[in-house]
Design a protein around this motif. Structure first.
Motif, PDB file in Angstrom:
ATOM      1  N   GLY A 131       0.793  -1.235   0.000  1.00  0.00           N
ATOM      2  CA  GLY A 131       0.000   0.000   0.000  1.00  0.00           C
ATOM      3  C   GLY A 131       0.820   1.277   0.000  1.00  0.00           C
ATOM      4  O   GLY A 131       0.276   2.369   0.211  1.00  0.00           O
ATOM      5  N   ASP A 136       4.444   8.880   0.083  1.00  0.00           N
ATOM      6  CA  ASP A 136       4.392   8.337   1.450  1.00  0.00           C
ATOM      7  C   ASP A 136       5.784   8.332   2.081  1.00  0.00           C
ATOM      8  O   ASP A 136       6.788   8.483   1.386  1.00  0.00           O
ATOM      9  CB  ASP A 136       3.873   6.886   1.431  1.00  0.00           C
ATOM     10  N   ASP A 182       5.086  10.720  10.008  1.00  0.00           N
ATOM     11  CA  ASP A 182       3.855   9.987   9.686  1.00  0.00           C
ATOM     12  C   ASP A 182       4.130   8.796   8.774  1.00  0.00           C
ATOM     13  O   ASP A 182       3.464   8.616   7.739  1.00  0.00           O
ATOM     14  CB  ASP A 182       2.819  10.915   9.018  1.00  0.00           C
ATOM     15  N   LYS A 184       4.154   5.209   7.087  1.00  0.00           N
ATOM     16  CA  LYS A 184       3.102   4.187   6.948  1.00  0.00           C
ATOM     17  C   LYS A 184       3.657   2.782   7.139  1.00  0.00           C
ATOM     18  O   LYS A 184       2.918   1.834   7.388  1.00  0.00           O
ATOM     19  CB  LYS A 184       2.501   4.265   5.536  1.00  0.00           C
ATOM     20  N   LEU A 185       4.957   2.650   6.951  1.00  0.00           N
ATOM     21  CA  LEU A 185       5.577   1.323   6.990  1.00  0.00           C
ATOM     22  C   LEU A 185       6.909   1.447   7.719  1.00  0.00           C
ATOM     23  O   LEU A 185       7.603   2.455   7.576  1.00  0.00           O
ATOM     24  CB  LEU A 185       5.825   0.855   5.547  1.00  0.00           C
ATOM     25  N   THR A 214      -0.002   5.740  12.462  1.00  0.00           N
ATOM     26  CA  THR A 214       0.047   5.767  10.995  1.00  0.00           C
ATOM     27  C   THR A 214       0.664   4.497  10.412  1.00  0.00           C
ATOM     28  O   THR A 214       0.520   4.224   9.226  1.00  0.00           O
ATOM     29  CB  THR A 214       0.870   6.972  10.488  1.00  0.00           C
ATOM     30  N   VAL A 215       1.377   3.731  11.235  1.00  0.00           N
ATOM     31  CA  VAL A 215       2.076   2.545  10.710  1.00  0.00           C
ATOM     32  C   VAL A 215       1.084   1.413  10.460  1.00  0.00           C
ATOM     33  O   VAL A 215       0.406   0.952  11.371  1.00  0.00           O
ATOM     34  CB  VAL A 215       3.181   2.080  11.685  1.00  0.00           C
ATOM     35  N   GLN A 216       1.038   0.961   9.186  1.00  0.00           N
ATOM     36  CA  GLN A 216       0.098  -0.108   8.832  1.00  0.00           C
ATOM     37  C   GLN A 216       0.761  -1.479   8.808  1.00  0.00           C
ATOM     38  O   GLN A 216       0.133  -2.489   9.084  1.00  0.00           O
ATOM     39  CB  GLN A 216      -0.549   0.201   7.482  1.00  0.00           C
ATOM     40  N   HIS A 217       2.057  -1.489   8.415  1.00  0.00           N
ATOM     41  CA  HIS A 217       2.763  -2.770   8.329  1.00  0.00           C
ATOM     42  C   HIS A 217       4.189  -2.640   8.841  1.00  0.00           C
ATOM     43  O   HIS A 217       4.774  -1.558   8.786  1.00  0.00           O
ATOM     44  CB  HIS A 217       2.824  -3.265   6.880  1.00  0.00           C
ATOM     45  N   ARG A 234      -0.217  -7.482  10.588  1.00  0.00           N
ATOM     46  CA  ARG A 234       0.619  -6.278  10.520  1.00  0.00           C
ATOM     47  C   ARG A 234       2.028  -6.618  10.018  1.00  0.00           C
ATOM     48  O   ARG A 234       2.584  -5.924   9.172  1.00  0.00           O
ATOM     49  CB  ARG A 234       0.716  -5.642  11.907  1.00  0.00           C
TER      50      ARG A 234
END
Ligand code: 6R9
Length: 659
Positions: A131, A136, A182, A184-185, A214-217, A234
Motif C-alpha cells: 500500500g 508516502d 507519519d 506508513k511502513l 500511521t504505521v500499517q505494516h 501487521r
C-alpha cells in the motif's frame, strides 16, 4: 565571541604533502574545475547534472526566487534507483559487483548490479503491494546488510521518502521519528550481529509502533534467525513477500524536487530535526563529489565506507554517490574489533580495497590499539584515504597516512553535514598539497568562508564561524514540517535572514567554528557550542585535543570548558592513552606542560582525567555535553543517543578513583 577576540590561531602546522604524480596525472578532476566553477557556478552544476540520466532534462539550474527555499533543476525529471542500478546494467556492467557484503560472523555475499536491479525491483513491487504510494514515508531500521540499501532504493524507485533510523536507537527515539514523519511502513530485521552476537531489533519496533497510529505494516528482514514476536496481519517477512514479485519493474520519473529522504539529526536541544533532501540536486552533488574526491575509477577501484547506513555518510557515500557512479564497494556489518582488532585490515586485504572512507574516532581507536595490528596485513591496494565526522587531529592524520597509507596515499579530510547532503570542503587527491588537520578548500562550485560576529569575512589568519555563501545542489530544502525552524536555525544568524542586517545576501550558518590560515586554507574547530572562554580568550576544544593527541602517549582526548570561579571557564581534558603507554604519577603534569608548550600556557588544562572510553554518538562524535556535566559535578544529562550507554558510569568511576 567578539570579533577582536575571535578563535585564537594557536596551532601551527607546517607539514605539506604533494599528490602522488601518478595519481595527479590520471585524476578525474584537475585544478581547472575550480576555475570553471568560479567563472560560472550554475553552468558548472548544470554540467555535473549531466552525469545523471534524466527522463526529462532540466532547462533551469537554480530557482532562488524564494530564499532560503531552493529549487535545483526544477523542471527536470529522473528516477534515482534507475540512476543507481538499471543504467549500469543497460550499459553492460550487469556482472560488475556492486556490493561485497561481509557479515560480522564471517558470512559474505557478492551482489552484482544485475542482481541488485532484481532485488530493488522485487522490493519496489512489495512496497506497492503493502500500500505504499508515491509521496508516502517509510521508516527503515536495519543493521548494515544489503537489504538496507535495497530498501532505500526501492523507496526511491516508487517515490516514497525513506527515513532511516540508526539500528541502535531506542524504541522511544524511533517512535518520535516515525510520528514526526507519519510513516506508513517500518522496515526492520529480526536482528543483526554486533560484537559477536545476534542483537534483536524487532522488539524496539514492536514497542515503538504502539504509539505510531500511521504505521500499517512492519516488514521484517530475516538476518539472525532468532525468535521473533509476530503480530498477524501487521507483520510481513521480507523474503516471503519479495520472493513472489517480478524482477521487472518500470521506474517512473520523479520531479527533481520530489522528496527523496528525511534524516533526523539530534541537535543540541529540543526535538530532532527532520532534514529533508530531494532528488535531482542531491544525486548530482553526491555523485560528483564521490567521483572528484575519491577519484573513483569504477572499472578498477574497490571502495569501502565504514559508516553506518543510519548516518548521512551511509546515505550519500554508501548508497547514492557510489551506486550512481557504478562503484564496486565493500559493506561490513559489524564492529572493528570483532572477532579481533585487525578486522578492518583483514577486510581491506581480502577485497583489495583501494579507497577507504572512515572517521577520526575510528582512526584514534586504531592508534590506541597499536601500530603492530595494521602492520600484519597487506594494505598495499589502498590509494586514497578519506576522513569525515569530526576534525581530524594532525597526529591522527599522520598516523593514518603512515600506518594505513604506507606514507604515500593522499588523505582527504571531508567537511560536510547531514544538512549539506554531500561533501563541501575537502582536498582533491590529484590537486591539493595536503596539510594534516585541515579540510582546506571548498570543492568546485561551493562557496564557503569564515565570518566574525558581525558577519564580516575574516582575513587570512583569522577565526570565527563557518558559513556557506551560495546555495548548493544537495542542500537541505527545509526541516520536515517546520519551515520556520529551518529559517531560524540556519539562516537567521547572518546575512539577509538576520533582522536588521541590511544585507540582501542569504548566508547559511553551519554551527561550526573555523579559522583561515595564512594561505587561506580552512580549519574546522568543532561546534561553536564547544568553544571555551578562558580568562577572556576563546580557545577551541579541537585545538587542545589535537595538542594532547600530538603527545606520543596519547591516543584520544576530549576537552570541555567547565565553569570556573576565577577564569570563567577552565579546561578539563579526558584522555585515553595509547596501547603501550603506562600511566604514572608524572604523566598528568607532563601532558599539561606539553599542551602549554604546543599552544601556550593559556591553553593548559586545569584538570586531566585518564579514562578508558569516551562518550560517543553512534556516528562517532564525542558528546562533550556529558563530559561537561561530569567536570562540573552535575548529574549526567540525556544519554539516549550514545552508542554505549554504560560509558558514562565507567568514566564516573574512573573519575572518583582518580580523585
Ligand atoms: C557528515 C557528517 C556534521 C558535523 C559538522 C562538523 C562535524 C563533519 C568534519 C567535521 C571537521 C570534518 N564534521 N566532518 N568537522 N572536519 N571533516 O558528519 O554529518 O553527522 O550531520 O555532522 O560534523 O561539526 O557540523 P553530521
Amino acid at each position: 565571541m567578539s570579533s577582536n577576540e575571535s578563535l585564537e590561531n594557536l596551532l601551527k602546522e607546517e607539514r605539506r604533502f604533494a599528490p602522488p604524480a601518478e595519481l595527479a596525472a590520471a585524476a578525474n578532476v584537475t585544478a581547472a574545475a575550480y576555475q570553471e566553477a568560479k567563472e560560472d557556478r550554475l553552468a558548472f552544476w548544470a554540467e555535473q547534472a549531466r552525469r545523471l540520466s534524466w527522463s526529462t532534462e532540466p532547462t533551469e539550474t537554480l530557482d532562488w526566487s524564494n530564499p532560503p527555499f531552493a529549487k535545483w533543476f526544477a523542471d527536470g525529471e529522473l528516477n534515482v534507483a534507475y540512476n543507481c542500478v538499471d543504467r549500469h546494467v543497460e550499459a553492460g556492467h550487469g556482472d560488475r559487483v556492486a556490493i561485497h557484503f561481509e557479515g560480522e560472523p564471517g558470512d559474505s555475499r557478492a551482489i552484482t548490479y544485475a542482481q541488485l536491479k532484481d532485488e530493488v525491483s522485487k522490493a519496489a513491487h512489495a512496497l506497492t503491494e503493502l500500500g505504499i504510494e508515491k509521496g508516502d514515508r517509510v521508516a527503515v531500521y536495519l543493521p548494515m546488510i544489503p537489504e538496507a540499501a535495497v530498501a532505500m532504493l526501492a523507496c526511491a524507485r516508487i517515490g516514497a521518502a525513506h527515513s532511516v533510523v540508526f539500528g541502535g536507537f531506542s524504541a522511544e527515539a524511533v517512535a518520535s521519528r516515525v510520528q514526526d514523519a507519519d510513516a506508513k511502513l517500518v522496515i526492520t530485521a529480526d536482528g543483526g550481529y554486533r560484537r559477536g552476537k545476534p542483537t534483536a531489533l524487532k522488539p524496539a519496533i514492536d514497542e515503538a509502533v504502539l504509539s505510531c497510529p500511521t504505521v500499517q505494516h512492519v516488514l521484517v528482514v530475516r538476518r539472525t534467525g532468532q525468535e521473533t514476536a509476530w503480530t498477524e496481519g501487521r507483520d510481513v517477512w521480507w523474503d516471503e513477500i519479495t520472493s513472489r514479485q517480478s524482477t521487472e519493474h518500470t521506474p517512473v520519473p520523479h520531479n527533481a524536487e520530489h522528496p527523496l529522504f528525511i534524516l533526523y539529526t539530534s541537535g543540541t536541544t529540543g526535538k530532532p530535526k527532520g532534514i529533508l533532501h530531494t532528488t535531482g540536486g542531491y544525486l548530482t552533488q553526491a555523485s560528483y563529489t564521490h567521483h572528484a574526491v575519491f577519484d573513483l575509477k569504477p572499472e578498477t577501484d574497490v571502495y569501502w565506507c565504514t559508516a553506518d547506513i543510519g548516518w548521512v555518510t551511509g546515505h550519500s557515500y554508501i548508497v547514492y554517490g557510489p551506486l550512481a557512479n557504478g562503484a564496486t564497494q565493500v559493506m561490513y556489518e559489524g564492529t572493528p574489533d570483532t572477532p579481533h582488532q585487525g578486522r578492518f585490515w583483514e577486510i581491506i586485504q581480502k577485497y583489495k580495497v583501494t579507497l577507504l572512507y572512515t572517521a577520526p574516532t575510528a582512526i584514534r581507536t586504531f592508534m590506541k590499539w597499536g601500530d603492530d595490528i595494521p602492520a600484519k596485513f597487506d594494505l598495499s591496494s589502498l590509494r586514497i584515504l578519506g576522513s569525515v565526522g569530526e576534525p581530524i587531529n594532525p597526529e591522527a592524520w599522520i598516523w593514518y597516512r603512515e600506518h594505513i597509507g604506507a606514507g604515500k596515499t593522499p588523505i582527504v579530510d571531508t567537511w560536510w553535514q547531514t544538512e549539506t547532503g554531500a561533501m563541501m570542503i575537502s582536498p582533491l587527491p590529484g590537486v591539493t598539497h595536503t596539510k594534516p588537520g585541515s579540510a582546506q578548500t571548498p570543492l568546485p562550485g561551493i562557496s564557503a568562508t569564515v565570518v566574525d560576529d558581525e558577519a564580516n569575512e575574516v582575513p587570512d589568519g583569522g577565526g570565527g564561524y563557518l558559513v556557506l555563501t551560495e546555495p548548493w545542489p544537495s542542500m537541505l530544502r527545509t526541516i520536515w514540517g517546520d519551515d520556520q525552524r529551518y529559517l531560524e536555525t540556519y539562516w537567521s544568524r547572518f546575512g539577509a535572514g538576520h533582522e536588521g542586517s541590511g544585507s540582501d545576501k542569504w548566508t547559511y550558518f553551519a554551527g561550526d567554528g573555523a579559522k583561515k590560515d595564512e594561505d587561506g586554507d580552512l580549519w574546522l574547530l568543532g561546534r561553536v557550542d564547544d568553544v571555551m572562554l578562558v580568562s577572556g580568550h576563546n580557545i577551541s576544544t579541537t585545538e587542545v585535543e589535537s595538542a594532547l593527541v600530538s603527545h606520543p602517549k596519547v591516543a584520544e582526548a576530549a576537552v570541555v570548558g567547565a565553569t570556573d570561579a576565577t577564569t570563567g571557564q577552565a579546561i578539563a581534558a579526558f584522555v585515553i592513552l595509547r596501547g603501550s603507554a603506562k600511566d604514572n604519577e608524572d604523566l598528568v603534569a607532563e601532558l599539561r606542560n606539553h599542551v602549554a608548550k604546543v599552544l601556550g600556557p593559556i591553553a593548559k588544562p586545569k584538570l586531566i582525567q585518564l579514562v578508558s572510553e569516551l562518550p560517543k554518538t553512534r556516528s562517532g562524535k564525542i558528546m562533550r555535553r556529558l563530559l561537561r556535566d561530569i567536570a562540573e559535578g552535575r548529574a549526567v544529562g540525556d544519554t539516549t543517543t550514545l552508542a554505549d550507554s554504560t560509558v558514562m558510569d565507567l568514566i564516573q568511576s574512573q573519575r572518583s578513583a582518580g580523585d
